[in-house]
Design an enzyme around this catalytic site. Sequence first.
Site, PDB file in Angstrom:
ATOM      1  N   SER A 262       0.997  -1.362  -0.405  1.00  0.00           N
ATOM      2  CA  SER A 262       0.216  -0.135   0.146  1.00  0.00           C
ATOM      3  C   SER A 262       0.965   1.526   0.383  1.00  0.00           C
ATOM      4  O   SER A 262       1.895   1.206   0.633  1.00  0.00           O
ATOM      5  CB  SER A 262      -0.369  -0.133   1.327  1.00  0.00           C
ATOM      6  OG  SER A 262      -0.980   1.051   1.176  1.00  0.00           O
ATOM      7  N   ILE A 313       7.178   7.008   1.621  1.00  0.00           N
ATOM      8  CA  ILE A 313       5.944   7.667   1.020  1.00  0.00           C
ATOM      9  C   ILE A 313       6.506   9.025  -0.451  1.00  0.00           C
ATOM     10  O   ILE A 313       6.690   9.469  -0.353  1.00  0.00           O
ATOM     11  CB  ILE A 313       5.114   8.444   1.578  1.00  0.00           C
ATOM     12  CG1 ILE A 313       4.381   7.216   2.364  1.00  0.00           C
ATOM     13  CG2 ILE A 313       3.282   8.892   0.640  1.00  0.00           C
ATOM     14  CD1 ILE A 313       3.116   7.524   3.320  1.00  0.00           C
ATOM     15  N   GLY A 314       6.598   8.715  -1.809  1.00  0.00           N
ATOM     16  CA  GLY A 314       6.350   9.120  -2.768  1.00  0.00           C
ATOM     17  C   GLY A 314       7.436   9.904  -3.380  1.00  0.00           C
ATOM     18  O   GLY A 314       8.481  10.764  -4.257  1.00  0.00           O
ATOM     19  N   CYS A 319       6.827   7.823  -8.859  1.00  0.00           N
ATOM     20  CA  CYS A 319       5.510   8.544  -8.417  1.00  0.00           C
ATOM     21  C   CYS A 319       5.532   9.526  -8.261  1.00  0.00           C
ATOM     22  O   CYS A 319       6.262   9.904  -8.101  1.00  0.00           O
ATOM     23  CB  CYS A 319       5.650   7.662  -6.817  1.00  0.00           C
ATOM     24  SG  CYS A 319       5.033   7.240  -5.799  1.00  0.00           S
ATOM     25  N   ARG A 382      12.871   0.697  -9.810  1.00  0.00           N
ATOM     26  CA  ARG A 382      13.712   0.837 -11.397  1.00  0.00           C
ATOM     27  C   ARG A 382      14.743   0.112 -11.581  1.00  0.00           C
ATOM     28  O   ARG A 382      14.770  -0.087 -12.512  1.00  0.00           O
ATOM     29  CB  ARG A 382      13.981   2.658 -10.997  1.00  0.00           C
ATOM     30  CG  ARG A 382      14.542   3.163 -12.600  1.00  0.00           C
ATOM     31  CD  ARG A 382      15.279   4.761 -12.227  1.00  0.00           C
ATOM     32  NE  ARG A 382      15.944   4.069 -11.067  1.00  0.00           N
ATOM     33  CZ  ARG A 382      17.503   3.177 -11.479  1.00  0.00           C
ATOM     34  NH1 ARG A 382      18.303   3.120 -12.150  1.00  0.00           N
ATOM     35  NH2 ARG A 382      18.377   3.257 -10.439  1.00  0.00           N
ATOM     36  N   GLY A 409       0.653   2.897  -9.068  1.00  0.00           N
ATOM     37  CA  GLY A 409      -0.681   4.000  -9.507  1.00  0.00           C
ATOM     38  C   GLY A 409      -0.467   4.638 -10.651  1.00  0.00           C
ATOM     39  O   GLY A 409      -1.312   5.376 -10.714  1.00  0.00           O
ATOM     40  N   ARG A 418      -3.918  -0.549  -4.088  1.00  0.00           N
ATOM     41  CA  ARG A 418      -2.833  -0.122  -3.602  1.00  0.00           C
ATOM     42  C   ARG A 418      -3.253   1.327  -2.302  1.00  0.00           C
ATOM     43  O   ARG A 418      -2.406   1.468  -1.803  1.00  0.00           O
ATOM     44  CB  ARG A 418      -2.086  -0.083  -4.304  1.00  0.00           C
ATOM     45  CG  ARG A 418      -0.375   0.524  -3.724  1.00  0.00           C
ATOM     46  CD  ARG A 418       0.460  -0.044  -4.554  1.00  0.00           C
ATOM     47  NE  ARG A 418       1.711  -0.118  -3.514  1.00  0.00           N
ATOM     48  CZ  ARG A 418       2.173   1.327  -3.703  1.00  0.00           C
ATOM     49  NH1 ARG A 418       2.273   2.466  -3.952  1.00  0.00           N
ATOM     50  NH2 ARG A 418       3.629   1.125  -3.286  1.00  0.00           N
ATOM     51  N   GLY A 486      31.138  16.163  -6.144  1.00  0.00           N
ATOM     52  CA  GLY A 486      31.145  15.508  -6.154  1.00  0.00           C
ATOM     53  C   GLY A 486      31.086  14.203  -7.384  1.00  0.00           C
ATOM     54  O   GLY A 486      31.811  13.486  -7.300  1.00  0.00           O
TER      55      GLY A 486
HETATM   56  P1  RVP Z   1      12.012   2.834  -7.564  1.00  0.00           P
HETATM   57  O1  RVP Z   1      12.919   1.662  -7.093  1.00  0.00           O
HETATM   58  O2  RVP Z   1      12.021   4.405  -6.787  1.00  0.00           O
HETATM   59  O3  RVP Z   1      11.391   3.036  -8.544  1.00  0.00           O
HETATM   60  O4  RVP Z   1      10.295   2.759  -6.264  1.00  0.00           O
HETATM   61  C1  RVP Z   1       9.553   1.274  -6.130  1.00  0.00           C
HETATM   62  C2  RVP Z   1       9.198   2.087  -5.499  1.00  0.00           C
HETATM   63  O5  RVP Z   1       7.643   3.187  -5.736  1.00  0.00           O
HETATM   64  C3  RVP Z   1       8.305   0.983  -4.970  1.00  0.00           C
HETATM   65  O6  RVP Z   1       8.213  -0.251  -4.166  1.00  0.00           O
HETATM   66  C4  RVP Z   1       6.471   1.283  -4.607  1.00  0.00           C
HETATM   67  O7  RVP Z   1       6.752   1.597  -3.371  1.00  0.00           O
HETATM   68  C5  RVP Z   1       6.231   2.121  -5.458  1.00  0.00           C
HETATM   69  N1  RVP Z   1       5.514   2.737  -6.081  1.00  0.00           N
HETATM   70  C6  RVP Z   1       5.214   1.235  -7.207  1.00  0.00           C
HETATM   71  N2  RVP Z   1       3.979   2.255  -7.966  1.00  0.00           N
HETATM   72  C7  RVP Z   1       4.540   3.504  -7.367  1.00  0.00           C
HETATM   73  C8  RVP Z   1       2.895   4.644  -8.677  1.00  0.00           C
HETATM   74  O8  RVP Z   1       2.744   4.105  -8.794  1.00  0.00           O
HETATM   75  N3  RVP Z   1       3.302   5.366  -7.026  1.00  0.00           N
HETATM   76  N4  RVP Z   1       4.895   4.249  -6.684  1.00  0.00           N
END
Ligand code: RVP
Length: 503
Positions: A262, A313-314, A319, A382, A409, A418, A486
């Site tokens: 979630s 979150i976020g 996201c 990613r 999302g 979610r 850096g």
């Molecule tokens: P990243 O590794 O930066 O690509 O992030 C992956 C994470 O982003 C997932 O594990 C989840 O918590 C979150 N996520 C997945 N879908 C979405 C979205 O559509 N907002 N966010």
Amino acid sequence: MAKFLKEPSRTFSEYLLIPGYTSEDCIPDNVDLSTPLVKYKKGEQPSLHLNIPMVSAVMQAVSGEEMACALAREGGVSFIYGSQSIESQAAMVRKVKATKSGFTGSDSNVSPDATLADVLALKEKTGHSTMAVTENGEADGKLVGIVTSRDYRVSRMDLSTPVKEFMTPFEKLIVGKEDISLSEANDLIWDHKLNQLPIVDENQRLKAFVFRKDYASHKDNPKELLDEQKRYIVGAGINTRDYEQRVPALVEAGVDILCIDSSEGYSCWQAKTLQWIREKYGDTVKVGAGNVVDEDGFRFLAEAGADFVKIGIGGGSICITREQKGIGRGQATATLDVARARDKYFEETGVYIPICSDGGIVHDYHITLALAFGADFVMLGRYFARFKEAPNNLVSINGNYMKEYWGEGSARARNWQRYDVGGEGKMSFVEGVDSYVPYAGTLHENVGLTLSKISHTMCNCGCLSIPDLQKNAKVTLVSSTSIVEGGAHDVVVRDESFDAKPH
Ligand code: RVP
């Protein structure tokens, strides 16, 4: 008036590690990257641990069965995405559990009545030249023979020739029994100079293959994460809506660990889900919960019975929750705050609840920083979406190979559960985007390089284990000007592709 937190919320890119003393035995080979996956009591061992501090995200574009096997082979865990039907998610888990280390489920199967043309088409599709011939043409059917490229000559044979006329029949095959160990199977392969050994049960039904070509790779993977029956450890995502149906199906399929997936986990829905699981299964089913970004959220999920707690979150690369809803917190600050809460909870109760920093890892060193900030492991989307083993499409964009990567999302994933906050079950607005990431090759090569960087950095910090790093790392905030310092600066970086051209 609203409550204002004193600290700004910061990301990993704003910090650096300061080296500590490196002693003679502080070398990468001595670094231990194992870490707990589920809660345990002081003085005891967790019932599940990771051999490397990395898990793959609960996402359609990231965690399917191939990813799960590849990551478990390196010592990590995948959480198979939950935004699919219960049946298909359970089938994925079952497939991973059927892939014992070194035992590969057959993905190329034909019936005896199939033709040479069918064999050639299947070979084109899967890229595999060994095919099982089963009575019904299914992977778990009764084995009646095998076909390899040695069994036919396309230039001399009619494409309509049935498989039963040129396959190597079962009577002529050397096969292994279902309970054979990998080393016994490899002995048979060696003794009989085979390229593959089919494994069958007492009814001659096909269970798996052991391939000669895989022998070396098992030797190369000392960190493989296996259960007691030498099957890969696998996780799966669940939601707070259909858990009464989904959890039993996943448990029945053999899942090792669940995670309530979630975007925001500080909710009565997560507590209800955890409570249901505890009432039905006690502590036998392990389940993580999240995501949270502060002490209150952690406490709530810890007291609700979570086996690990996920933070973030976020911050995910795909996201847009912060833009859409204005909730979230910088990932470094959130991790630090939750780590402090975890330590406080441990002091008070003697129960250690591992925490996972989820999302926003861009550079490999961000993983080391997340661990130094107190995370026990990290979840990445990613990063893994770029690999061959991810279940997303490989596409060519302007001559560059890319992998598709979309958020849970996003409109594409349609995973409203979610982002569910109760009420009518539907998706009102998107919180994620649909994107591309550059293709990076196989998981094995990339994870190897990442772990090597983490181990080297830990040696620079004088730390040989994750708890050591959590306790002893020295971290500094960097100014925006020193971030510029850096990277390469004040030089014209040579373009190697230009150098390579004759001129
Ligand atoms: P990243 O590794 O930066 O690509 O992030 C992956 C994470 O982003 C997932 O594990 C989840 O918590 C979150 N996520 C997945 N879908 C979405 C979205 O559509 N907002 N966010």
